[in-house]
Design a protein around this motif. Sequence first.
Motif, PDB file in Angstrom:
ATOM      1  N   UNK A  28       0.803  -1.139   0.094  1.00 41.41           N
ATOM      2  CA  UNK A  28      -0.058  -0.066  -0.041  1.00 41.41           C
ATOM      3  C   UNK A  28       0.795   1.116   0.048  1.00 41.41           C
ATOM      4  N   UNK A  29       1.930   1.268   0.695  1.00 37.33           N
ATOM      5  CA  UNK A  29       2.879   2.433   0.643  1.00 37.33           C
ATOM      6  C   UNK A  29       3.366   2.592  -0.687  1.00 37.33           C
ATOM      7  N   UNK A  30       3.825   1.396  -1.307  1.00 36.64           N
ATOM      8  CA  UNK A  30       4.429   1.838  -2.573  1.00 36.64           C
ATOM      9  C   UNK A  30       3.366   2.140  -3.596  1.00 36.64           C
ATOM     10  N   UNK A  31       2.142   1.599  -3.566  1.00 38.28           N
ATOM     11  CA  UNK A  31       1.159   1.846  -4.615  1.00 38.28           C
ATOM     12  C   UNK A  31       0.850   3.388  -4.494  1.00 38.28           C
ATOM     13  N   UNK A  32       0.470   3.737  -3.145  1.00 45.06           N
ATOM     14  CA  UNK A  32       0.224   5.127  -2.981  1.00 45.06           C
ATOM     15  C   UNK A  32       1.267   6.157  -3.358  1.00 45.06           C
ATOM     16  N   UNK A  33       2.399   5.730  -3.164  1.00 40.17           N
ATOM     17  CA  UNK A  33       3.510   6.733  -3.762  1.00 40.17           C
ATOM     18  C   UNK A  33       3.304   6.648  -5.340  1.00 40.17           C
ATOM     19  N   UNK A  34       3.379   5.527  -6.119  1.00 39.42           N
ATOM     20  CA  UNK A  34       3.721   5.421  -7.526  1.00 39.42           C
ATOM     21  C   UNK A  34       2.344   5.782  -8.343  1.00 39.42           C
ATOM     22  N   UNK A  35       1.277   5.881  -7.713  1.00 36.14           N
ATOM     23  CA  UNK A  35      -0.002   6.117  -8.130  1.00 36.14           C
ATOM     24  C   UNK A  35      -0.283   7.596  -7.928  1.00 36.14           C
ATOM     25  N   UNK A  36       0.727   8.282  -7.195  1.00 37.23           N
ATOM     26  CA  UNK A  36       0.230  10.043  -7.115  1.00 37.23           C
ATOM     27  C   UNK A  36       1.085  10.738  -8.277  1.00 37.23           C
ATOM     28  N   UNK A  37       0.487  11.966  -8.610  1.00 36.05           N
ATOM     29  CA  UNK A  37       1.273  12.527  -9.647  1.00 36.05           C
ATOM     30  C   UNK A  37       2.156  13.491  -8.756  1.00 36.05           C
ATOM     31  N   UNK A  72       7.450   5.334 -16.841  1.00 34.45           N
ATOM     32  CA  UNK A  72       6.620   4.196 -16.085  1.00 34.45           C
ATOM     33  C   UNK A  72       5.721   4.932 -15.006  1.00 34.45           C
ATOM     34  N   UNK A  73       6.225   5.995 -14.461  1.00 35.67           N
ATOM     35  CA  UNK A  73       5.744   6.780 -13.502  1.00 35.67           C
ATOM     36  C   UNK A  73       4.419   7.898 -13.929  1.00 35.67           C
ATOM     37  N   UNK A  74       4.649   8.295 -15.106  1.00 46.06           N
ATOM     38  CA  UNK A  74       3.619   9.394 -15.692  1.00 46.06           C
ATOM     39  C   UNK A  74       2.451   8.714 -15.803  1.00 46.06           C
ATOM     40  N   UNK A  75       2.590   7.622 -16.677  1.00 48.14           N
ATOM     41  CA  UNK A  75       1.106   6.681 -16.842  1.00 48.14           C
ATOM     42  C   UNK A  75       0.514   6.258 -15.585  1.00 48.14           C
ATOM     43  N   UNK A  76       1.162   5.910 -14.698  1.00 46.70           N
ATOM     44  CA  UNK A  76       0.490   5.133 -13.662  1.00 46.70           C
ATOM     45  C   UNK A  76       0.314   6.565 -12.634  1.00 46.70           C
ATOM     46  N   UNK A  77       0.663   7.373 -12.702  1.00 40.23           N
ATOM     47  CA  UNK A  77       0.100   8.746 -12.102  1.00 40.23           C
ATOM     48  C   UNK A  77      -1.271   9.084 -12.616  1.00 40.23           C
ATOM     49  N   UNK A  78      -1.509   8.988 -13.850  1.00 42.70           N
ATOM     50  CA  UNK A  78      -2.518   9.162 -14.333  1.00 42.70           C
ATOM     51  C   UNK A  78      -3.794   8.414 -14.026  1.00 42.70           C
ATOM     52  N   UNK A  79      -3.279   7.000 -13.916  1.00 40.13           N
ATOM     53  CA  UNK A  79      -4.109   5.933 -13.469  1.00 40.13           C
ATOM     54  C   UNK A  79      -4.606   6.018 -12.095  1.00 40.13           C
ATOM     55  N   UNK A  80      -3.687   6.823 -11.321  1.00 43.42           N
ATOM     56  CA  UNK A  80      -3.821   6.807  -9.932  1.00 43.42           C
ATOM     57  C   UNK A  80      -4.930   7.771  -9.601  1.00 43.42           C
ATOM     58  N   UNK A  81      -5.383   8.590 -10.643  1.00 42.52           N
ATOM     59  CA  UNK A  81      -6.452   9.585 -10.496  1.00 42.52           C
ATOM     60  C   UNK A  81      -7.871   8.716 -10.230  1.00 42.52           C
ATOM     61  N   UNK A  82      -7.958   7.497 -10.328  1.00 41.03           N
ATOM     62  CA  UNK A  82      -8.974   6.642 -10.190  1.00 41.03           C
ATOM     63  C   UNK A  82      -9.010   6.342  -8.631  1.00 41.03           C
ATOM     64  N   UNK A  83     -10.246   6.584  -8.019  1.00 42.83           N
ATOM     65  CA  UNK A  83     -10.635   6.635  -6.338  1.00 42.83           C
ATOM     66  C   UNK A  83     -10.206   5.174  -6.009  1.00 42.83           C
ATOM     67  N   UNK A  84      -9.356   5.054  -4.880  1.00 51.01           N
ATOM     68  CA  UNK A  84      -8.865   3.648  -4.373  1.00 51.01           C
ATOM     69  C   UNK A  84      -8.298   2.867  -5.242  1.00 51.01           C
TER      70      UNK A  84
END
Length: 398
Positions: free
Chosen positions: A129-138, A147-159
Amino acid sequence: MLVRTFGWSMVITVIGLAFAGLVWGWSGLAVVAILSVLEISLSFDNAVINAGILRKLNAFWQRIFLTVGVLIAVFGMRLVFPVAIVAITAKINPVDAVKVAVNDPDRYQHLVTNAHPAIAAFGGVFLLMIFLDFILEEREIAWLAWLERPLAKLGKLDMLSVVVALVALLVAAMTVATAVPLHGGHGTVDKTATVLLAGVAGMVAYLVVGGISGFFEEQLEDEEEGEEGEQADGEEASGETAGGAAGGVAVNSAQKSGTSALGLVGKAAFFMFLYLEVIDASFSFDGVIGAFAITNQIFQMALGLGIGALYIRSLTVFLVRKGTLDDYVYLEHGAHYAIGALAVILLVTIKYEINDVITGLVGVVLIGAAYLSSVVRNRRLGEGSGEPEQRTEVPSGV
Protein backbone atom coordinates in the motif's frame (compact mmCIF):
# COMPACT_ATOMS: atom_id res chain seq x y z
CA MET A 1 28.51 15.20 12.02
CA LEU A 2 29.16 11.46 11.81
CA VAL A 3 30.28 11.16 15.44
CA ARG A 4 27.38 13.32 16.63
CA THR A 5 24.84 11.27 14.69
CA PHE A 6 26.25 7.76 15.04
CA GLY A 7 28.06 8.20 18.38
CA TRP A 8 25.47 6.50 20.58
CA SER A 9 25.06 3.66 18.10
CA MET A 10 28.83 3.08 18.13
CA VAL A 11 28.99 3.13 21.94
CA ILE A 12 26.10 0.68 22.28
CA THR A 13 27.67 -1.54 19.59
CA VAL A 14 30.90 -1.80 21.60
CA ILE A 15 28.99 -2.51 24.83
CA GLY A 16 26.71 -5.02 23.11
CA LEU A 17 29.53 -6.93 21.42
CA ALA A 18 31.55 -6.96 24.64
CA PHE A 19 28.52 -8.32 26.51
CA ALA A 20 27.97 -10.98 23.84
CA GLY A 21 31.61 -12.04 24.04
CA LEU A 22 31.55 -12.29 27.83
CA VAL A 23 28.25 -14.18 28.06
CA TRP A 24 28.24 -16.34 24.91
CA GLY A 25 31.91 -16.42 23.94
CA TRP A 26 33.43 -15.78 20.52
CA SER A 27 30.67 -17.66 18.71
CA GLY A 28 27.98 -15.52 20.37
CA LEU A 29 29.90 -12.35 19.54
CA ALA A 30 30.12 -13.42 15.88
CA VAL A 31 26.37 -14.22 15.76
CA VAL A 32 25.43 -10.80 17.21
CA ALA A 33 27.75 -9.02 14.75
CA ILE A 34 26.32 -10.95 11.77
CA LEU A 35 22.74 -10.21 12.85
CA SER A 36 23.57 -6.50 13.14
CA VAL A 37 24.90 -6.44 9.57
CA LEU A 38 21.84 -8.44 8.40
CA GLU A 39 19.44 -5.93 9.94
CA ILE A 40 21.26 -2.95 8.41
CA SER A 41 21.37 -4.51 4.94
CA LEU A 42 17.69 -5.48 5.03
CA SER A 43 16.47 -2.13 6.41
CA PHE A 44 18.62 0.40 4.53
CA ASP A 45 15.64 1.44 2.40
CA ASN A 46 13.66 1.84 5.63
CA ALA A 47 16.02 4.67 6.66
CA VAL A 48 15.26 6.58 3.45
CA ILE A 49 11.51 6.17 3.88
CA ASN A 50 11.71 7.15 7.56
CA ALA A 51 13.75 10.26 6.70
CA GLY A 52 11.06 11.41 4.28
CA ILE A 53 8.51 11.24 7.09
CA LEU A 54 10.74 12.33 9.99
CA ARG A 55 11.57 15.67 8.35
CA LYS A 56 7.85 16.56 8.59
CA LEU A 57 7.92 16.31 12.40
CA ASN A 58 9.03 19.01 14.83
CA ALA A 59 12.16 18.68 17.02
CA PHE A 60 10.25 17.17 19.97
CA TRP A 61 8.76 14.31 17.95
CA GLN A 62 12.06 13.71 16.20
CA ARG A 63 13.61 13.17 19.63
CA ILE A 64 10.72 10.86 20.56
CA PHE A 65 11.54 8.86 17.42
CA LEU A 66 15.12 8.48 18.62
CA THR A 67 14.24 7.56 22.23
CA VAL A 68 10.83 5.99 22.67
CA GLY A 69 10.86 4.87 19.05
CA VAL A 70 14.17 3.06 19.51
CA LEU A 71 12.82 1.24 22.58
CA ILE A 72 9.78 0.14 20.57
CA ALA A 73 11.97 -0.96 17.67
CA VAL A 74 14.55 -2.84 19.74
CA PHE A 75 12.52 -4.32 22.59
CA GLY A 76 9.07 -4.26 21.03
CA MET A 77 9.66 -5.68 17.56
CA ARG A 78 12.90 -7.64 18.10
CA LEU A 79 12.11 -9.15 21.51
CA VAL A 80 8.45 -8.86 22.52
CA PHE A 81 6.88 -9.34 19.07
CA PRO A 82 8.28 -12.85 18.39
CA VAL A 83 7.26 -13.97 21.91
CA ALA A 84 3.76 -12.55 21.34
CA ILE A 85 3.56 -14.52 18.10
CA VAL A 86 4.46 -17.68 20.03
CA ALA A 87 1.81 -16.95 22.67
CA ILE A 88 -0.89 -16.43 20.02
CA THR A 89 -0.04 -19.33 17.72
CA ALA A 90 0.59 -21.84 20.51
CA LYS A 91 -2.39 -20.51 22.52
CA ILE A 92 -0.36 -20.20 25.70
CA ASN A 93 -0.01 -17.35 28.20
CA PRO A 94 2.83 -14.83 27.78
CA VAL A 95 4.83 -16.23 30.73
CA ASP A 96 4.87 -19.71 29.21
CA ALA A 97 5.77 -18.19 25.83
CA VAL A 98 8.83 -16.55 27.40
CA LYS A 99 9.78 -19.87 28.98
CA VAL A 100 9.54 -21.57 25.58
CA ALA A 101 11.72 -18.87 23.98
CA VAL A 102 14.38 -19.17 26.69
CA ASN A 103 14.33 -22.87 27.53
CA ASP A 104 13.20 -24.53 24.28
CA PRO A 105 14.74 -22.62 21.34
CA ASP A 106 13.87 -25.32 18.79
CA ARG A 107 10.15 -25.20 19.62
CA TYR A 108 10.30 -21.41 19.73
CA GLN A 109 11.79 -21.35 16.22
CA HIS A 110 9.16 -23.85 15.02
CA LEU A 111 6.26 -21.74 16.33
CA VAL A 112 7.55 -18.41 15.00
CA THR A 113 8.43 -19.90 11.60
CA ASN A 114 5.00 -21.51 11.24
CA ALA A 115 3.44 -18.09 11.91
CA HIS A 116 5.38 -16.62 8.98
CA PRO A 117 2.49 -16.76 6.43
CA ALA A 118 0.36 -14.44 8.58
CA ILE A 119 3.31 -12.14 9.32
CA ALA A 120 4.28 -12.00 5.64
CA ALA A 121 0.72 -11.28 4.51
CA PHE A 122 0.28 -8.45 7.02
CA GLY A 123 3.64 -6.83 6.28
CA GLY A 124 3.46 -7.49 2.53
CA VAL A 125 0.09 -5.78 2.08
CA PHE A 126 1.05 -2.87 4.35
CA LEU A 127 4.25 -2.21 2.40
CA LEU A 128 2.49 -2.74 -0.93
CA MET A 129 0.00 0.00 0.00
CA ILE A 130 2.88 2.40 0.75
CA PHE A 131 4.44 1.67 -2.65
CA LEU A 132 1.16 1.93 -4.58
CA ASP A 133 0.11 5.22 -2.98
CA PHE A 134 3.53 6.64 -3.88
CA ILE A 135 3.72 5.37 -7.46
CA LEU A 136 0.09 6.25 -8.28
CA GLU A 137 0.43 9.86 -7.08
CA GLU A 138 1.24 12.59 -9.57
CA ARG A 139 4.63 14.17 -8.79
CA GLU A 140 6.58 17.08 -10.19
CA ILE A 141 9.77 14.98 -10.30
CA ALA A 142 9.73 11.50 -11.82
CA TRP A 143 12.63 9.05 -11.81
CA LEU A 144 11.39 6.47 -14.32
CA ALA A 145 9.13 8.88 -16.18
CA TRP A 146 8.11 6.30 -18.81
CA LEU A 147 6.53 4.27 -16.00
CA GLU A 148 5.58 6.82 -13.35
CA ARG A 149 3.75 9.34 -15.58
CA PRO A 150 1.20 6.81 -16.96
CA LEU A 151 0.71 5.27 -13.51
CA ALA A 152 0.10 8.72 -12.02
CA LYS A 153 -2.70 9.25 -14.55
CA LEU A 154 -4.23 5.90 -13.58
CA GLY A 155 -3.87 6.93 -9.94
CA LYS A 156 -6.58 9.56 -10.40
CA LEU A 157 -9.07 6.69 -10.11
CA ASP A 158 -10.34 6.59 -6.52
CA MET A 159 -9.12 3.72 -4.31
CA LEU A 160 -7.03 2.19 -7.10
CA SER A 161 -4.23 1.31 -4.68
CA VAL A 162 -6.71 -0.57 -2.45
CA VAL A 163 -8.08 -2.50 -5.42
CA VAL A 164 -4.61 -3.47 -6.68
CA ALA A 165 -3.48 -4.52 -3.19
CA LEU A 166 -6.62 -6.62 -2.67
CA VAL A 167 -6.09 -8.32 -6.03
CA ALA A 168 -2.47 -9.07 -5.09
CA LEU A 169 -3.65 -10.49 -1.75
CA LEU A 170 -6.25 -12.69 -3.46
CA VAL A 171 -3.66 -13.98 -5.92
CA ALA A 172 -1.27 -14.79 -3.07
CA ALA A 173 -4.02 -16.48 -1.06
CA MET A 174 -5.16 -18.64 -3.99
CA THR A 175 -1.66 -19.63 -5.11
CA VAL A 176 1.23 -19.63 -2.62
CA ALA A 177 -1.00 -19.91 0.47
CA THR A 178 -2.82 -23.10 -0.54
CA ALA A 179 0.08 -25.46 0.19
CA VAL A 180 2.53 -23.92 2.65
CA PRO A 181 5.37 -26.25 3.71
CA LEU A 182 5.48 -26.97 7.43
CA HIS A 183 8.66 -26.19 9.35
CA GLY A 184 10.96 -29.18 9.08
CA GLY A 185 9.58 -30.24 5.68
CA HIS A 186 6.88 -32.58 7.04
CA GLY A 187 3.96 -32.00 4.67
CA THR A 188 2.03 -28.86 3.75
CA VAL A 189 -0.93 -26.96 5.17
CA ASP A 190 -3.58 -24.67 3.63
CA LYS A 191 -3.10 -21.11 4.96
CA THR A 192 -5.56 -19.38 2.62
CA ALA A 193 -7.88 -18.08 5.34
CA THR A 194 -4.96 -17.02 7.55
CA VAL A 195 -3.28 -15.09 4.73
CA LEU A 196 -6.53 -13.37 3.72
CA LEU A 197 -7.30 -12.32 7.29
CA ALA A 198 -3.75 -11.10 7.98
CA GLY A 199 -3.55 -9.25 4.65
CA VAL A 200 -6.83 -7.44 5.28
CA ALA A 201 -5.57 -6.56 8.77
CA GLY A 202 -2.42 -5.07 7.20
CA MET A 203 -4.52 -2.97 4.84
CA VAL A 204 -6.79 -1.80 7.66
CA ALA A 205 -3.75 -0.83 9.75
CA TYR A 206 -2.35 1.20 6.85
CA LEU A 207 -5.65 2.94 6.07
CA VAL A 208 -6.43 3.76 9.71
CA VAL A 209 -3.00 5.00 10.84
CA GLY A 210 -2.14 6.69 7.54
CA GLY A 211 -5.62 8.17 7.18
CA ILE A 212 -5.72 9.64 10.68
CA SER A 213 -2.21 11.11 10.40
CA GLY A 214 -3.06 12.54 6.98
CA PHE A 215 -6.28 14.07 8.32
CA PHE A 216 -4.54 15.88 11.17
CA GLU A 217 -1.69 16.93 8.88
CA GLU A 218 -4.12 18.53 6.42
CA GLN A 219 -6.00 20.17 9.29
CA LEU A 220 -2.77 21.66 10.62
CA GLU A 221 -1.77 22.90 7.15
CA ASP A 222 -5.18 24.56 6.71
CA GLU A 223 -4.83 26.34 10.05
CA GLU A 224 -1.32 27.54 9.15
CA GLU A 225 -2.48 28.78 5.74
CA GLY A 226 -5.35 30.67 7.41
CA GLU A 227 -2.97 32.33 9.88
CA GLU A 228 -0.53 33.24 7.11
CA GLY A 229 -3.37 34.69 5.04
CA GLU A 230 -4.52 36.88 7.92
CA GLN A 231 -0.94 37.98 8.55
CA ALA A 232 -0.46 38.86 4.88
CA ASP A 233 -3.68 40.91 4.88
CA GLY A 234 -2.50 42.78 7.97
CA GLU A 235 0.87 43.55 6.42
CA GLU A 236 -0.78 44.76 3.22
CA ALA A 237 -3.18 47.00 5.10
CA SER A 238 -0.42 48.58 7.20
CA GLY A 239 2.05 48.98 4.31
CA GLU A 240 1.73 52.53 2.90
CA THR A 241 4.59 52.37 0.42
CA ALA A 242 5.96 49.89 -2.08
CA GLY A 243 8.96 49.38 0.18
CA GLY A 244 6.65 48.66 3.08
CA ALA A 245 4.76 46.16 0.98
CA ALA A 246 8.01 44.48 -0.03
CA GLY A 247 9.01 44.32 3.61
CA GLY A 248 5.68 42.72 4.44
CA VAL A 249 6.22 40.06 1.78
CA ALA A 250 9.70 39.36 3.13
CA VAL A 251 8.40 38.99 6.68
CA ASN A 252 5.62 36.69 5.51
CA SER A 253 8.10 34.60 3.52
CA ALA A 254 10.35 34.25 6.55
CA GLN A 255 7.39 33.26 8.70
CA LYS A 256 6.41 30.64 6.12
CA SER A 257 9.91 29.28 6.26
CA GLY A 258 9.80 29.19 10.04
CA THR A 259 6.49 27.36 10.00
CA SER A 260 7.84 24.64 7.75
CA ALA A 261 10.92 24.33 9.93
CA LEU A 262 8.78 23.76 13.02
CA GLY A 263 7.21 20.64 11.55
CA LEU A 264 4.12 18.73 12.59
CA VAL A 265 2.96 18.93 16.21
CA GLY A 266 0.16 17.56 18.37
CA LYS A 267 -2.17 14.86 17.08
CA ALA A 268 -0.79 15.06 13.54
CA ALA A 269 2.73 14.36 14.82
CA PHE A 270 1.52 11.59 17.14
CA PHE A 271 -0.20 9.65 14.37
CA MET A 272 2.69 10.27 12.00
CA PHE A 273 4.93 8.78 14.70
CA LEU A 274 2.64 5.75 14.93
CA TYR A 275 2.79 5.45 11.14
CA LEU A 276 6.60 5.45 11.33
CA GLU A 277 6.56 2.68 13.93
CA VAL A 278 4.18 0.50 11.89
CA ILE A 279 6.42 0.96 8.85
CA ASP A 280 9.43 -0.06 10.94
CA ALA A 281 7.51 -3.11 12.17
CA SER A 282 6.69 -4.15 8.61
CA PHE A 283 10.34 -3.82 7.61
CA SER A 284 11.50 -5.82 10.64
CA PHE A 285 9.39 -8.90 9.85
CA ASP A 286 11.82 -10.36 7.33
CA GLY A 287 14.77 -9.61 9.62
CA VAL A 288 13.20 -11.42 12.58
CA ILE A 289 12.31 -14.47 10.49
CA GLY A 290 15.63 -14.42 8.62
CA ALA A 291 17.55 -14.33 11.90
CA PHE A 292 16.50 -17.93 12.58
CA ALA A 293 18.82 -19.00 9.77
CA ILE A 294 21.67 -17.83 12.03
CA THR A 295 20.45 -18.56 15.58
CA ASN A 296 17.31 -19.45 17.54
CA GLN A 297 18.58 -17.89 20.77
CA ILE A 298 16.11 -15.09 21.50
CA PHE A 299 18.49 -12.78 23.38
CA GLN A 300 21.23 -13.06 20.74
CA MET A 301 18.62 -12.25 18.09
CA ALA A 302 17.28 -9.25 20.03
CA LEU A 303 20.76 -7.85 20.70
CA GLY A 304 22.06 -8.28 17.15
CA LEU A 305 18.92 -7.00 15.41
CA GLY A 306 18.62 -4.21 18.00
CA ILE A 307 22.13 -2.91 17.26
CA GLY A 308 21.30 -2.91 13.55
CA ALA A 309 18.06 -1.04 14.24
CA LEU A 310 19.99 1.65 16.14
CA TYR A 311 22.17 2.29 13.10
CA ILE A 312 19.11 2.54 10.87
CA ARG A 313 17.65 5.16 13.21
CA SER A 314 20.93 7.06 13.23
CA LEU A 315 21.10 6.89 9.44
CA THR A 316 17.57 8.28 9.27
CA VAL A 317 18.61 11.29 11.37
CA PHE A 318 21.76 11.72 9.28
CA LEU A 319 19.69 11.90 6.09
CA VAL A 320 17.37 14.49 7.66
CA ARG A 321 20.21 16.66 9.00
CA LYS A 322 22.11 16.65 5.72
CA GLY A 323 19.00 17.32 3.65
CA THR A 324 19.98 14.32 1.52
CA LEU A 325 16.50 13.72 0.15
CA ASP A 326 16.40 17.31 -1.13
CA ASP A 327 19.85 17.03 -2.72
CA TYR A 328 19.32 13.59 -4.25
CA VAL A 329 15.71 13.77 -5.37
CA TYR A 330 15.43 10.24 -6.74
CA LEU A 331 16.43 8.52 -3.48
CA GLU A 332 12.86 8.52 -2.23
CA HIS A 333 11.74 6.96 -5.51
CA GLY A 334 14.36 4.22 -5.24
CA ALA A 335 13.37 3.49 -1.64
CA HIS A 336 9.71 3.13 -2.60
CA TYR A 337 10.59 0.78 -5.44
CA ALA A 338 12.56 -1.23 -2.89
CA ILE A 339 9.47 -1.26 -0.66
CA GLY A 340 7.40 -2.58 -3.56
CA ALA A 341 9.98 -5.30 -4.20
CA LEU A 342 10.06 -6.24 -0.50
CA ALA A 343 6.25 -6.44 -0.43
CA VAL A 344 6.28 -8.89 -3.34
CA ILE A 345 9.10 -10.88 -1.73
CA LEU A 346 7.17 -11.15 1.55
CA LEU A 347 4.09 -12.46 -0.24
CA VAL A 348 6.15 -14.98 -2.20
CA THR A 349 7.88 -16.21 0.98
CA ILE A 350 4.52 -17.39 2.29
CA LYS A 351 5.41 -20.59 0.44
CA TYR A 352 8.89 -20.25 -1.05
CA GLU A 353 12.09 -19.48 0.81
CA ILE A 354 14.11 -16.52 -0.54
CA ASN A 355 17.60 -15.93 0.74
CA ASP A 356 17.99 -12.76 2.82
CA VAL A 357 21.02 -11.79 0.74
CA ILE A 358 18.73 -11.40 -2.28
CA THR A 359 16.23 -9.39 -0.24
CA GLY A 360 18.94 -7.03 0.99
CA LEU A 361 20.63 -6.67 -2.39
CA VAL A 362 17.39 -5.71 -4.14
CA GLY A 363 16.98 -2.68 -1.87
CA VAL A 364 20.64 -1.69 -2.08
CA VAL A 365 20.68 -1.92 -5.89
CA LEU A 366 17.49 0.13 -6.33
CA ILE A 367 18.59 2.85 -3.91
CA GLY A 368 22.09 2.85 -5.42
CA ALA A 369 20.63 3.31 -8.90
CA ALA A 370 18.41 6.15 -7.64
CA TYR A 371 21.43 7.81 -6.01
CA LEU A 372 23.50 7.63 -9.20
CA SER A 373 20.60 9.00 -11.24
CA SER A 374 20.32 11.89 -8.76
CA VAL A 375 24.05 12.64 -9.10
CA VAL A 376 23.75 12.70 -12.90
CA ARG A 377 20.71 14.99 -12.65
CA ASN A 378 22.49 17.39 -10.28
CA ARG A 379 25.51 17.63 -12.57
CA ARG A 380 23.31 18.23 -15.60
CA LEU A 381 21.39 20.99 -13.79
CA GLY A 382 24.66 22.52 -12.54
CA GLU A 383 26.12 22.59 -16.05
CA GLY A 384 22.91 24.04 -17.44
CA SER A 385 22.82 26.91 -14.94
CA GLY A 386 26.55 27.57 -15.19
CA GLU A 387 26.70 27.79 -11.38
CA PRO A 388 28.34 25.33 -9.01
CA GLU A 389 25.92 23.24 -7.00
CA GLN A 390 25.54 24.41 -3.41
CA ARG A 391 24.53 22.05 -0.67
CA THR A 392 23.49 23.22 2.76
CA GLU A 393 22.97 21.30 5.94
CA VAL A 394 19.34 21.24 7.03
CA PRO A 395 18.75 21.72 10.75
CA SER A 396 16.44 19.01 12.03
CA GLY A 397 16.32 19.81 15.71
CA VAL A 398 17.69 16.40 16.71
